[in-house]
Design a protein around this motif. Structure first.
Motif, PDB file in Angstrom:
ATOM      1  N   GLU A 138       0.828  -1.204   0.000  1.00  0.00           N
ATOM      2  CA  GLU A 138       0.000   0.000   0.000  1.00  0.00           C
ATOM      3  C   GLU A 138       0.862   1.253   0.000  1.00  0.00           C
ATOM      4  O   GLU A 138       0.514   2.267  -0.627  1.00  0.00           O
ATOM      5  CB  GLU A 138      -0.939  -0.004   1.210  1.00  0.00           C
ATOM      6  N   SER A 139       1.985   1.213   0.703  1.00  0.00           N
ATOM      7  CA  SER A 139       2.893   2.354   0.705  1.00  0.00           C
ATOM      8  C   SER A 139       3.443   2.620  -0.693  1.00  0.00           C
ATOM      9  O   SER A 139       3.577   3.782  -1.116  1.00  0.00           O
ATOM     10  CB  SER A 139       4.045   2.112   1.680  1.00  0.00           C
ATOM     11  N   VAL A 140       3.726   1.558  -1.433  1.00  0.00           N
ATOM     12  CA  VAL A 140       4.220   1.709  -2.796  1.00  0.00           C
ATOM     13  C   VAL A 140       3.144   2.315  -3.694  1.00  0.00           C
ATOM     14  O   VAL A 140       3.431   3.185  -4.536  1.00  0.00           O
ATOM     15  CB  VAL A 140       4.694   0.348  -3.338  1.00  0.00           C
ATOM     16  N   GLN A 141       1.887   1.893  -3.537  1.00  0.00           N
ATOM     17  CA  GLN A 141       0.810   2.451  -4.355  1.00  0.00           C
ATOM     18  C   GLN A 141       0.640   3.938  -4.078  1.00  0.00           C
ATOM     19  O   GLN A 141       0.402   4.726  -5.011  1.00  0.00           O
ATOM     20  CB  GLN A 141      -0.501   1.701  -4.090  1.00  0.00           C
ATOM     21  N   GLU A 142       0.768   4.345  -2.821  1.00  0.00           N
ATOM     22  CA  GLU A 142       0.685   5.771  -2.500  1.00  0.00           C
ATOM     23  C   GLU A 142       1.834   6.548  -3.132  1.00  0.00           C
ATOM     24  O   GLU A 142       1.643   7.660  -3.636  1.00  0.00           O
ATOM     25  CB  GLU A 142       0.691   5.956  -0.984  1.00  0.00           C
ATOM     26  N   GLN A 143       3.029   5.968  -3.114  1.00  0.00           N
ATOM     27  CA  GLN A 143       4.176   6.652  -3.706  1.00  0.00           C
ATOM     28  C   GLN A 143       4.022   6.756  -5.228  1.00  0.00           C
ATOM     29  O   GLN A 143       4.374   7.781  -5.826  1.00  0.00           O
ATOM     30  CB  GLN A 143       5.468   5.902  -3.366  1.00  0.00           C
ATOM     31  N   LEU A 144       3.502   5.720  -5.862  1.00  0.00           N
ATOM     32  CA  LEU A 144       3.272   5.777  -7.302  1.00  0.00           C
ATOM     33  C   LEU A 144       2.260   6.866  -7.651  1.00  0.00           C
ATOM     34  O   LEU A 144       2.423   7.590  -8.650  1.00  0.00           O
ATOM     35  CB  LEU A 144       2.786   4.415  -7.815  1.00  0.00           C
ATOM     36  N   GLN A 145       1.213   6.981  -6.842  1.00  0.00           N
ATOM     37  CA  GLN A 145       0.227   8.024  -7.075  1.00  0.00           C
ATOM     38  C   GLN A 145       0.848   9.413  -6.900  1.00  0.00           C
ATOM     39  O   GLN A 145       0.582  10.335  -7.683  1.00  0.00           O
ATOM     40  CB  GLN A 145      -0.955   7.846  -6.113  1.00  0.00           C
ATOM     41  N   GLU A 146       1.703   9.556  -5.889  1.00  0.00           N
ATOM     42  CA  GLU A 146       2.382  10.831  -5.676  1.00  0.00           C
ATOM     43  C   GLU A 146       3.328  11.150  -6.831  1.00  0.00           C
ATOM     44  O   GLU A 146       3.431  12.308  -7.271  1.00  0.00           O
ATOM     45  CB  GLU A 146       3.149  10.797  -4.352  1.00  0.00           C
ATOM     46  N   ASN A 147       4.020  10.132  -7.341  1.00  0.00           N
ATOM     47  CA  ASN A 147       4.910  10.345  -8.470  1.00  0.00           C
ATOM     48  C   ASN A 147       4.137  10.795  -9.708  1.00  0.00           C
ATOM     49  O   ASN A 147       4.612  11.640 -10.479  1.00  0.00           O
ATOM     50  CB  ASN A 147       5.688   9.067  -8.782  1.00  0.00           C
ATOM     51  N   ARG A 148       2.947  10.221  -9.906  1.00  0.00           N
ATOM     52  CA  ARG A 148       2.137  10.623 -11.052  1.00  0.00           C
ATOM     53  C   ARG A 148       1.694  12.078 -10.930  1.00  0.00           C
ATOM     54  O   ARG A 148       1.618  12.804 -11.918  1.00  0.00           O
ATOM     55  CB  ARG A 148       0.919   9.705 -11.184  1.00  0.00           C
TER      56      ARG A 148
END
Length: 568
Positions: free
Chosen positions: A294-304
């Motif tokens: 879940e932490s990775v999904q949040e970081q991917l969303q932030e990167n986008r």
């Protein structure tokens, strides 16, 4: 030997049948039968479709077979059974009538094709049964996979992502499963740690993996961004693999064929992504914790959200039309980097071959074709499109050819008369059955044949009406070409970017970039020069402006109906 020109046709439906070499049994049986008839079978008359569905008529070998038959190159055709031709009865009838008109005798090894009503009825029943069987197989397969996914069976996944090894039922004591590969699992955990803990971007992850010489599943040490992105979004690594992430829909139209592929693929469908809410979860061994995922999904969303990427869409005039003439890969638009601009503004970019990018192919460049300035190529192609539009003689010639080459259809009045008689016959047959003159066993096949004949005649009438309508429209177009040319000539040079792009995509099929020339292939082939007495290529103007430095001279000419230019 007999002078008859003989051919055979064979087909299997799926890749599994193709890999199992089941088509060889069809071919060997057909060859043996032709040999017993004392006939010779040339190698070029063996038409074989490996892994193509019988639900579509657009198959490479079948297309070539129909072309050869229409040209009169075949006298007799052998097929194992009708469902190898097509699964749909209507397609079977269409093909049989087409070959009959071309003078080709079609023979099925499992049964003879007769002309009696009983023979037509048997062919119709076989076609309907084949179509019904295909629909039932697809429905049972779909329902079986959904049920297996709902109960958590790993076998519906059939393949394991990076970090796992798929163990089939025969290896797993009757139950399929995923086994963890320790070396690959270590790489997966490292990737998730870099993104979830160190807040790295996908590009940084790829760079670190390349520097560390970590190998992909295929043994490469250069990692692709798409591969890493798919791994980071795969829920299997947290212990719940997803089934049903994509859905199948009818094939979408394509601007051009992909490199090394046909315009019409073996499966006439397109794949569409499904929202995660509709996925089905299947338990598998976890490689990372759910919190880290879940932490990775949040970081991917932030990167986008922070990515400095403009809105996706069309940025270049010839986007999607350029093809490399050396390697077959597409050309794409590549903007000039700030370092390459050296502080000077550039109003253009470059079209570059995908095959010339080494990072896409494990660090090895595949193509050495040149990159071209977007403004020069765009202007040259647009000027050639303008030449086609403002010269009404070319368009008139093409439209007249379409009218002249239209197939001569039977008289509409005669078909309508036969259609009326059939409908009257159906009414009398129903009255006879109602009055008890004939029984049900005699009524059913007769009414089925008559209704099928009515349907065929209605289709022929509709085709003739459509053809007459098309001819009328073409005649109107030919009569108004002068007016069209005048109006177009007034507005072409003032057309905006979107209008130019739409007109180019409508008229141009593809633009081939070779080492020494640029070849423009039109959808309507401009094969008539402006002056019929002059067959020499006509020189066009240079694209270089006087106030620009000598970046490259662009010459253009007509060559065999296609435009070509030379970049020096």
């Amino acid at each position: 030997m007999n002078d008859l020109q003989v051919a055979i046709y064979a087909r299997v439906s799926c890749e599994q049948q193709s890999e199992a070499r089941t088509i060889e049994s069809q071919v060997s049986e057909l060859r043996a039968y032709v040999h017993t008839q004392g006939l010779s079978l040339p190698k070029e008359h063996e038409f074989i479709d490996n892994g193509y569905s019988g639900a579509t008529l657009i198959r490479p070998a079948l297309e070539r077979l129909r072309d050869v038959a229409a040209a009169g190159g075949i006298d007799r055709l052998y097929v194992l059974c009708p469902d190898r031709f097509a699964r749909n009865y209507a397609h079977q009838v269409l093909l049989l009538e087409e070959f009959l008109r071309a003078g080709v005798e079609v023979n099925f090894l499992n049964r003879e094709v007769g002309q009696t009503p009983e023979d037509h009825l048997l062919l119709q029943v076989q076609g309907m049964i084949s179509e019904y069987e295909r629909a039932k197989i697809m429905e049972r397969s779909r329902r079986g996979k959904r049920h297996a996914a709902q109960v958590g069976m790993v076998s519906v996944l059939s393949a394991a992502p990076y970090g796992y090894r798929y163990i089939g039922k025969h290896e797993g004591a009757g139950e399929a499963r995923f086994d963890i590969l320790l070396e690959e699992a270590r790489v997966v955990r490292q990737i998730f740690s870099w993104v979830g803990h160190d807040r790295c971007s996908i590009g940084e992850v790829c760079r670190r993996l390349t520097v560390a010489k970590e190998q992909t599943r295929t043994g490469k040490t250069v990692w692709d961004r798409k591969t890493v992105c798919d791994m980071l979004k795969n829920p299997a690594y947290k212990g719940m693999a997803a089934f049903g992430k994509t859905s199948v829909e009818p094939l979408r139209p394509r601007l051009r064929a992909q490199r090394g592929r046909l315009m019409q693929p073996k499966r006439a469908v397109s794949t569409q992504e499904v929202s995660p809410e509709q996925w089905m979860s299947i338990p598998v061994p976890a490689l990372i914790s759910e919190d880290l995922f879940e932490s990775v999904q949040e970081q991917l969303q932030e990167n986008r959200q922070r990515a400095r990427i403009g809105k996706r869409g069309a940025r270049y005039l010839l986007q999607g039309l350029l093809v490399c003439g050396c390697c077959g890969y597409a050309y794409y638009g590549k903007a000039i980097s700030p370092a390459a601009r050296k502080g000077h503004e550039r109003a253009y970019a470059y079209y570059r071959c995908i095959g010339s990018d080494a990072y896409r192919f494990g660090g090895e460049r595949l193509c050495w074709n040149k990159q071209l300035r977007t403004d020069l190529v765009d202007e040259a192609v647009w000027l050639e499109v303008c030449r086609l539009l403002v010269d009404p003689t070319r368009l008139a010639h093409e439209y007249r050819q379409q009218v002249q080459t239209a197939q001569v259809a039977p008289e509409l009045k005669g078909l309508q008369t036969n259609l009326g008689r059939l409908r009257q016959g159906i009414a009398r047959l129903i009255d006879s059955y109602a009055e008890g003159v004939i029984d049900k066993t005699e009524f059913d096949p007769r009414i089925t044949r008559m209704r099928e004949r009515v349907r065929q005649l209605e289709e022929q009438v509709q085709q003739i009406q459509d053809q007459e309508s098309l001819e009328q429209e073409l005649q109107v177009i030919i009569g108004r070409l002068e007016t069209f040319s005048t109006k177009v000539n007034q507005g072409l040079h003032n057309a905006d970017w979107l209008t130019r792009r739409e007109m180019i995509r409508t008229l141009v099929k593809r633009v081939e970039i070779d080492q020494e020339k640029v070849n423009v292939v039109f959808r309507i082939s401009p094969n008539t020069p402006s002056n019929p007495s002059d067959s020499r290529p006509q020189n066009l103007q240079h694209c270089r402006r006087r106030d620009q430095p000598t970046i490259g001279k662009h010459c253009a000419a007509w060559d065999g109906g296609s435009y070509w230019g030379k970049i020096q």
